[in-house]
Design a protein around this motif. Structure first.
Motif, PDB file in Angstrom:
ATOM      1  N   THR A   9       0.854  -1.197   0.000  1.00  0.00           N
ATOM      2  CA  THR A   9       0.000   0.000   0.000  1.00  0.00           C
ATOM      3  C   THR A   9       0.884   1.239   0.000  1.00  0.00           C
ATOM      4  O   THR A   9       1.890   1.299   0.714  1.00  0.00           O
ATOM      5  N   LEU A  10       0.485   2.211  -0.810  1.00  0.00           N
ATOM      6  CA  LEU A  10       1.176   3.484  -0.859  1.00  0.00           C
ATOM      7  C   LEU A  10       0.130   4.582  -0.715  1.00  0.00           C
ATOM      8  O   LEU A  10      -0.876   4.580  -1.426  1.00  0.00           O
ATOM      9  N   ILE A  11       0.346   5.486   0.231  1.00  0.00           N
ATOM     10  CA  ILE A  11      -0.527   6.645   0.380  1.00  0.00           C
ATOM     11  C   ILE A  11       0.273   7.869  -0.036  1.00  0.00           C
ATOM     12  O   ILE A  11       1.280   8.209   0.578  1.00  0.00           O
ATOM     13  N   ILE A  12      -0.177   8.507  -1.100  1.00  0.00           N
ATOM     14  CA  ILE A  12       0.474   9.702  -1.624  1.00  0.00           C
ATOM     15  C   ILE A  12      -0.286  10.913  -1.080  1.00  0.00           C
ATOM     16  O   ILE A  12      -1.516  10.958  -1.152  1.00  0.00           O
ATOM     17  N   VAL A  13       0.455  11.873  -0.536  1.00  0.00           N
ATOM     18  CA  VAL A  13      -0.173  13.073   0.004  1.00  0.00           C
ATOM     19  C   VAL A  13       0.272  14.272  -0.827  1.00  0.00           C
ATOM     20  O   VAL A  13       1.461  14.565  -0.934  1.00  0.00           O
ATOM     21  N   ALA A  14      -0.717  14.921  -1.425  1.00  0.00           N
ATOM     22  CA  ALA A  14      -0.479  16.123  -2.220  1.00  0.00           C
ATOM     23  C   ALA A  14      -1.154  17.287  -1.513  1.00  0.00           C
ATOM     24  O   ALA A  14      -2.087  17.099  -0.727  1.00  0.00           O
ATOM     25  N   GLY A  15      -0.670  18.486  -1.794  1.00  0.00           N
ATOM     26  CA  GLY A  15      -1.231  19.682  -1.164  1.00  0.00           C
ATOM     27  C   GLY A  15      -1.624  20.718  -2.194  1.00  0.00           C
ATOM     28  O   GLY A  15      -0.998  20.845  -3.241  1.00  0.00           O
ATOM     29  N   ASP A  16      -2.665  21.455  -1.852  1.00  0.00           N
ATOM     30  CA  ASP A  16      -3.192  22.521  -2.701  1.00  0.00           C
ATOM     31  C   ASP A  16      -2.238  23.710  -2.658  1.00  0.00           C
ATOM     32  O   ASP A  16      -2.049  24.332  -1.604  1.00  0.00           O
ATOM     33  N   GLN A  17      -1.653  24.045  -3.795  1.00  0.00           N
ATOM     34  CA  GLN A  17      -0.686  25.138  -3.867  1.00  0.00           C
ATOM     35  C   GLN A  17      -1.288  26.498  -3.509  1.00  0.00           C
ATOM     36  O   GLN A  17      -0.562  27.420  -3.177  1.00  0.00           O
ATOM     37  N   HIS A  30       1.560   2.602  12.977  1.00  0.00           N
ATOM     38  CA  HIS A  30       2.320   1.945  14.042  1.00  0.00           C
ATOM     39  C   HIS A  30       1.393   1.446  15.159  1.00  0.00           C
ATOM     40  O   HIS A  30       1.524   0.321  15.623  1.00  0.00           O
ATOM     41  N   ALA A  31       0.458   2.303  15.554  1.00  0.00           N
ATOM     42  CA  ALA A  31      -0.470   1.934  16.634  1.00  0.00           C
ATOM     43  C   ALA A  31      -1.307   0.706  16.268  1.00  0.00           C
ATOM     44  O   ALA A  31      -1.736  -0.041  17.145  1.00  0.00           O
ATOM     45  N   LEU A  32      -1.526   0.490  14.957  1.00  0.00           N
ATOM     46  CA  LEU A  32      -2.325  -0.643  14.491  1.00  0.00           C
ATOM     47  C   LEU A  32      -1.474  -1.859  14.116  1.00  0.00           C
ATOM     48  O   LEU A  32      -1.999  -2.861  13.620  1.00  0.00           O
ATOM     49  N   GLY A  33      -0.175  -1.779  14.321  1.00  0.00           N
ATOM     50  CA  GLY A  33       0.697  -2.898  13.976  1.00  0.00           C
ATOM     51  C   GLY A  33       1.051  -2.967  12.495  1.00  0.00           C
ATOM     52  O   GLY A  33       1.454  -4.005  11.987  1.00  0.00           O
ATOM     53  N   VAL A  34       0.906  -1.840  11.807  1.00  0.00           N
ATOM     54  CA  VAL A  34       1.241  -1.750  10.386  1.00  0.00           C
ATOM     55  C   VAL A  34       2.546  -0.968  10.268  1.00  0.00           C
ATOM     56  O   VAL A  34       2.686   0.107  10.850  1.00  0.00           O
ATOM     57  N   GLY A  35       3.492  -1.506   9.509  1.00  0.00           N
ATOM     58  CA  GLY A  35       4.754  -0.828   9.300  1.00  0.00           C
ATOM     59  C   GLY A  35       4.608   0.289   8.280  1.00  0.00           C
ATOM     60  O   GLY A  35       3.728   0.246   7.416  1.00  0.00           O
ATOM     61  N   SER A  36       5.486   1.283   8.370  1.00  0.00           N
ATOM     62  CA  SER A  36       5.440   2.396   7.419  1.00  0.00           C
ATOM     63  C   SER A  36       6.827   2.992   7.246  1.00  0.00           C
ATOM     64  O   SER A  36       7.702   2.838   8.099  1.00  0.00           O
ATOM     65  N   VAL A  37       6.988   3.669   6.123  1.00  0.00           N
ATOM     66  CA  VAL A  37       8.199   4.432   5.866  1.00  0.00           C
ATOM     67  C   VAL A  37       7.815   5.614   4.989  1.00  0.00           C
ATOM     68  O   VAL A  37       6.996   5.489   4.080  1.00  0.00           O
ATOM     69  N   TRP A  38       8.384   6.767   5.295  1.00  0.00           N
ATOM     70  CA  TRP A  38       8.184   7.969   4.481  1.00  0.00           C
ATOM     71  C   TRP A  38       8.945   7.768   3.181  1.00  0.00           C
ATOM     72  O   TRP A  38      10.106   7.373   3.189  1.00  0.00           O
ATOM     73  N   VAL A  39       8.292   8.044   2.057  1.00  0.00           N
ATOM     74  CA  VAL A  39       8.929   7.949   0.745  1.00  0.00           C
ATOM     75  C   VAL A  39       8.838   9.325   0.093  1.00  0.00           C
ATOM     76  O   VAL A  39       7.747   9.788  -0.236  1.00  0.00           O
ATOM     77  N   HIS A  40       9.977   9.934  -0.083  1.00  0.00           N
ATOM     78  CA  HIS A  40      10.031  11.301  -0.606  1.00  0.00           C
ATOM     79  C   HIS A  40      10.157  11.339  -2.131  1.00  0.00           C
ATOM     80  O   HIS A  40       9.822  12.323  -2.766  1.00  0.00           O
ATOM     81  N   SER A  41      10.614  10.248  -2.725  1.00  0.00           N
ATOM     82  CA  SER A  41      10.981  10.251  -4.147  1.00  0.00           C
ATOM     83  C   SER A  41       9.812  10.473  -5.097  1.00  0.00           C
ATOM     84  O   SER A  41      10.024  10.863  -6.242  1.00  0.00           O
ATOM     85  N   LEU A  42       8.584  10.280  -4.655  1.00  0.00           N
ATOM     86  CA  LEU A  42       7.457  10.495  -5.567  1.00  0.00           C
ATOM     87  C   LEU A  42       7.298  11.954  -5.952  1.00  0.00           C
ATOM     88  O   LEU A  42       6.664  12.254  -6.964  1.00  0.00           O
ATOM     89  N   ARG A  43       7.868  12.860  -5.187  1.00  0.00           N
ATOM     90  CA  ARG A  43       7.842  14.284  -5.562  1.00  0.00           C
ATOM     91  C   ARG A  43       8.469  14.482  -6.930  1.00  0.00           C
ATOM     92  O   ARG A  43       8.130  15.403  -7.655  1.00  0.00           O
ATOM     93  N   PHE A  62       3.822  16.057  -1.923  1.00  0.00           N
ATOM     94  CA  PHE A  62       4.830  16.435  -0.936  1.00  0.00           C
ATOM     95  C   PHE A  62       5.464  15.241  -0.249  1.00  0.00           C
ATOM     96  O   PHE A  62       6.485  15.373   0.407  1.00  0.00           O
ATOM     97  N   GLY A  63       4.891  14.083  -0.379  1.00  0.00           N
ATOM     98  CA  GLY A  63       5.462  12.889   0.219  1.00  0.00           C
ATOM     99  C   GLY A  63       4.477  11.754   0.136  1.00  0.00           C
ATOM    100  O   GLY A  63       3.346  11.918  -0.341  1.00  0.00           O
ATOM    101  N   SER A  64       4.927  10.608   0.593  1.00  0.00           N
ATOM    102  CA  SER A  64       4.049   9.443   0.605  1.00  0.00           C
ATOM    103  C   SER A  64       4.494   8.512   1.717  1.00  0.00           C
ATOM    104  O   SER A  64       5.609   8.625   2.236  1.00  0.00           O
ATOM    105  N   ALA A  65       3.614   7.608   2.066  1.00  0.00           N
ATOM    106  CA  ALA A  65       3.916   6.603   3.081  1.00  0.00           C
ATOM    107  C   ALA A  65       3.685   5.238   2.471  1.00  0.00           C
ATOM    108  O   ALA A  65       2.605   4.961   1.938  1.00  0.00           O
ATOM    109  N   ALA A  66       4.710   4.406   2.517  1.00  0.00           N
ATOM    110  CA  ALA A  66       4.577   3.011   2.127  1.00  0.00           C
ATOM    111  C   ALA A  66       4.132   2.244   3.368  1.00  0.00           C
ATOM    112  O   ALA A  66       4.685   2.440   4.450  1.00  0.00           O
ATOM    113  N   LEU A  67       3.117   1.405   3.198  1.00  0.00           N
ATOM    114  CA  LEU A  67       2.529   0.702   4.339  1.00  0.00           C
ATOM    115  C   LEU A  67       2.417  -0.791   4.079  1.00  0.00           C
ATOM    116  O   LEU A  67       2.102  -1.212   2.962  1.00  0.00           O
ATOM    117  N   GLY A  68       2.626  -1.568   5.122  1.00  0.00           N
ATOM    118  CA  GLY A  68       2.465  -3.007   5.051  1.00  0.00           C
ATOM    119  C   GLY A  68       2.880  -3.619   6.378  1.00  0.00           C
ATOM    120  O   GLY A  68       3.284  -2.917   7.304  1.00  0.00           O
TER     121      GLY A  68
END
Length: 186
Positions: A93-101, A122-135, A159-165
Motif C-alpha cells: 500500500t502506498l498513500i500519496i499526500v499532495a497539497g493545494d498550492q 504503528h499503533a495498528l501494527g502496520v509498518g510504514s516508511v516515508w517515501v520522498h521520491s514520488l515528488r 509532498f510525500g508518501s507513506a509506504a505501508l504493510g
C-alpha cells in the motif's frame, strides 16, 4: 507513559514488507488519522491517493527508477541500479499526500498528515516508511502521465508518501538523538 507518547517514541521506519495487503479497516483508520492532522487555518489542504494496485505500483517504481538513473546524483543512480529496486520497498500500500498550492501552508499540512498516518499505522501494527521520491514524478513526461492516472488534483503538488504493510523483518532500533538540537529560553 501514555499510549500516544509510547507510539511517538517507538515508531520506526520499516523497509521490509510482507506481500499481504493491509486490512481495509486499518487503512480506513490510518486515512482518518491523516485527515485529523493539524493544518494551517484548518484548511485541510491535502489530498490522499491510496494505491494498492500492484501493476500501478510497479509502473510508479519503474518511473522513479528511470528518474533516479538520469538524475546525475551518484547515490540515486546507485540505488536505482539495484536488481530489486523499489522506492517504496515493495510495500503493498502506498498513500500519496499532495497539497493545494493555493493554500496557506500545503507542505507543512501534508507533512503533518503523513506523520499522523505513520503514527496511526504503528499503533495498528502496520509498518510504514516515508517515501520522498514520488515528488520527482513531476520531473518526467512519464511521471506527469502517472500523476494524471493517480488523479492528483489540478493545482496540487505531491509532498510525500507513506509506504505501508506488515513488517517482514526485525524492527530497527533508534539511533541516538543528536546533541545540541534544543535551546531553551526562560
Amino acid at each position: 507513559m501514555s499510549e500516544v507518547i509510547t507510539a511517538l517514541l517507538e515508531r520506526r521506519s520499516i523497509r521490509n514488507f510482507k506481500p499481504d495487503q493491509i486490512k481495509a479497516s486499518e487503512l480506513e483508520t490510518i486515512i482518518k488519522a491523516g485527515q485529523f492532522a493539524p493544518s494551517a487555518a484548518n484548511q485541510q489542504s491535502w489530498h490522499f491517493t491510496v494505491v494498492q494496485n500492484s501493476d500501478l505500483l510497479t509502473r510508479i517504481s519503474k518511473a522513479i527508477r528511470n528518474i533516479f538513473l538520469q538524475s546525475g546524483n551518484p547515490a540515486y543512480v546507485e540505488r536505482a541500479k539495484a536488481e530489486n529496486f523499489s522506492p517504496f520497498y515493495h510495500a503493498p500500500t502506498l498513500i500519496i499526500v499532495a497539497g493545494d498550492q493555493k493554500s496557506i501552508a500545503p507542505e507543512p499540512d501534508a507533512s503533518l498528515a503523513l506523520g499522523n498516518i505513520q503514527l496511526a499505522a504503528h499503533a495498528l501494527g502496520v509498518g510504514s516508511v516515508w517515501v520522498h521520491s514520488l515528488r520527482q514524478l513531476f520531473t518526467s513526461e512519464e511521471g506527469q502521465a502517472l500523476n494524471q492516472e493517480l488523479k492528483i488534483p489540478e493545482g496540487y503538488t505531491i509532498f510525500g508518501s507513506a509506504a505501508l504493510g506488515y513488517n517482514a523483518g526485525a524492527t530497527p532500533t533508534a539511533p541516538p538523538r543528536k546533541e545540541g538540537t534544543v535551546t531553551t529560553i526562560k
